[in-house]
Motif scaffolding. Sequence first.
Motif, PDB file in Angstrom:
ATOM      1  N   THR A  26       0.358   5.856   6.329  1.00 29.89           N
ATOM      2  CA  THR A  26       0.679   6.586   5.102  1.00 29.89           C
ATOM      3  C   THR A  26      -0.554   7.019   4.313  1.00 29.89           C
ATOM      4  O   THR A  26      -0.498   8.013   3.603  1.00 29.89           O
ATOM      5  CB  THR A  26       1.571   5.731   4.200  1.00 29.89           C
ATOM      6  OG1 THR A  26       0.934   4.470   3.977  1.00 29.89           O
ATOM      7  CG2 THR A  26       2.938   5.504   4.844  1.00 29.89           C
ATOM      8  N   ASP A  27      -1.655   6.287   4.426  1.00 29.86           N
ATOM      9  CA  ASP A  27      -2.868   6.612   3.675  1.00 29.86           C
ATOM     10  C   ASP A  27      -3.948   7.067   4.651  1.00 29.86           C
ATOM     11  O   ASP A  27      -4.372   6.287   5.511  1.00 29.86           O
ATOM     12  CB  ASP A  27      -3.341   5.381   2.892  1.00 29.86           C
ATOM     13  CG  ASP A  27      -4.504   5.683   1.960  1.00 29.86           C
ATOM     14  OD1 ASP A  27      -4.780   4.842   1.082  1.00 29.86           O
ATOM     15  OD2 ASP A  27      -5.133   6.752   2.093  1.00 29.86           O
ATOM     16  N   SER A  28      -4.386   8.310   4.528  1.00 31.88           N
ATOM     17  CA  SER A  28      -5.342   8.868   5.485  1.00 31.88           C
ATOM     18  C   SER A  28      -6.771   8.363   5.274  1.00 31.88           C
ATOM     19  O   SER A  28      -7.654   8.630   6.091  1.00 31.88           O
ATOM     20  CB  SER A  28      -5.329  10.398   5.408  1.00 31.88           C
ATOM     21  OG  SER A  28      -5.729  10.829   4.125  1.00 31.88           O
ATOM     22  N   ALA A  29      -6.999   7.624   4.191  1.00 29.14           N
ATOM     23  CA  ALA A  29      -8.343   7.087   3.928  1.00 29.14           C
ATOM     24  C   ALA A  29      -8.559   5.811   4.743  1.00 29.14           C
ATOM     25  O   ALA A  29      -8.438   4.700   4.216  1.00 29.14           O
ATOM     26  CB  ALA A  29      -8.507   6.810   2.441  1.00 29.14           C
ATOM     27  N   ILE A  30      -8.860   5.986   6.012  1.00 33.94           N
ATOM     28  CA  ILE A  30      -9.074   4.833   6.878  1.00 33.94           C
ATOM     29  C   ILE A  30     -10.510   4.825   7.385  1.00 33.94           C
ATOM     30  O   ILE A  30     -11.174   5.865   7.437  1.00 33.94           O
ATOM     31  CB  ILE A  30      -8.095   4.799   8.068  1.00 33.94           C
ATOM     32  CG1 ILE A  30      -8.333   6.004   8.989  1.00 33.94           C
ATOM     33  CG2 ILE A  30      -6.651   4.753   7.582  1.00 33.94           C
ATOM     34  CD1 ILE A  30      -7.586   5.920  10.305  1.00 33.94           C
ATOM     35  N   TYR A  31     -10.970   3.645   7.773  1.00 32.02           N
ATOM     36  CA  TYR A  31     -12.310   3.491   8.342  1.00 32.02           C
ATOM     37  C   TYR A  31     -12.265   3.635   9.857  1.00 32.02           C
ATOM     38  O   TYR A  31     -13.108   4.262  10.469  1.00 32.02           O
ATOM     39  CB  TYR A  31     -12.867   2.126   7.944  1.00 32.02           C
ATOM     40  CG  TYR A  31     -14.262   1.850   8.412  1.00 32.02           C
ATOM     41  CD1 TYR A  31     -14.507   0.980   9.475  1.00 32.02           C
ATOM     42  CD2 TYR A  31     -15.359   2.442   7.778  1.00 32.02           C
ATOM     43  CE1 TYR A  31     -15.798   0.710   9.900  1.00 32.02           C
ATOM     44  CE2 TYR A  31     -16.650   2.171   8.202  1.00 32.02           C
ATOM     45  CZ  TYR A  31     -16.861   1.309   9.257  1.00 32.02           C
ATOM     46  OH  TYR A  31     -18.139   1.046   9.682  1.00 32.02           O
TER      47      TYR A  31
END
Lengths: 112, 114
Positions: A26-31
């Motif tokens: 759901t959150d595209s801010a991934i490492y």
Amino acid sequence: KQEVTQIPAALSVPEGENLVLNCSFTDSAIYNLQWFRQDPGKGLTSLLLIQSSQREQTSGRLNASLDKSSGRSTLYIAASQPGDSATYLCAVSPSGNTPLVFGKGTRLSVIA
Amino acid sequence: EAGVAQSPRYKIIEKRQSVAFWCNPISGHATLYWYQQILGQGPKLLIQFQNNGVVDDSQLPKDRFSAERLKGVDSTLKIQPAKLEDSAVYLCASSTGPTSRGYTFGSGTRLTVV
């Protein structure tokens, strides 16, 4: 809050088929995003790790792709074998030192 | 390199008893995690250590679960008293830290509470 969904929950295919497992987050801010394999009663074995700047990773018959903007990853297994039968888990890391958030997994059965 | 070691592999206890699990991470891995995996679910984080300090224990049921990491190496996870719903696989994982190339998991401890 990051949520990871894997579809399908279970999959049964005849030996030799190519198949695709899907993972969405759901959150595209991934490492990074990691695919794991888990055999019954066992721990997790890392299959492929894709950093957020990468589009795909390959290892043998496995290929994982990452589309961060749409929140999706796929695991492609070529020429499936009975030994590929296991549960496949997708997990994302919000940053390099934060806990992984896992999907519930896809249980794969490859029939000889 | 040696992997993440966990013991015991299996444990069966009665409810209200106590139990402890042990984890030895990969040498040099500063970050250690304990996850709980209930049957049919993905692993869920219980606690994260950085060296011997706790980074995240927000999902640890502190009324019954405790964990420590002595000298920034081995770690133990304890449950006291156990409940039926604690039946699960307890997984330990380690990583190198912020520039991690990924996580390495141990084989897990399967706990059955009867």
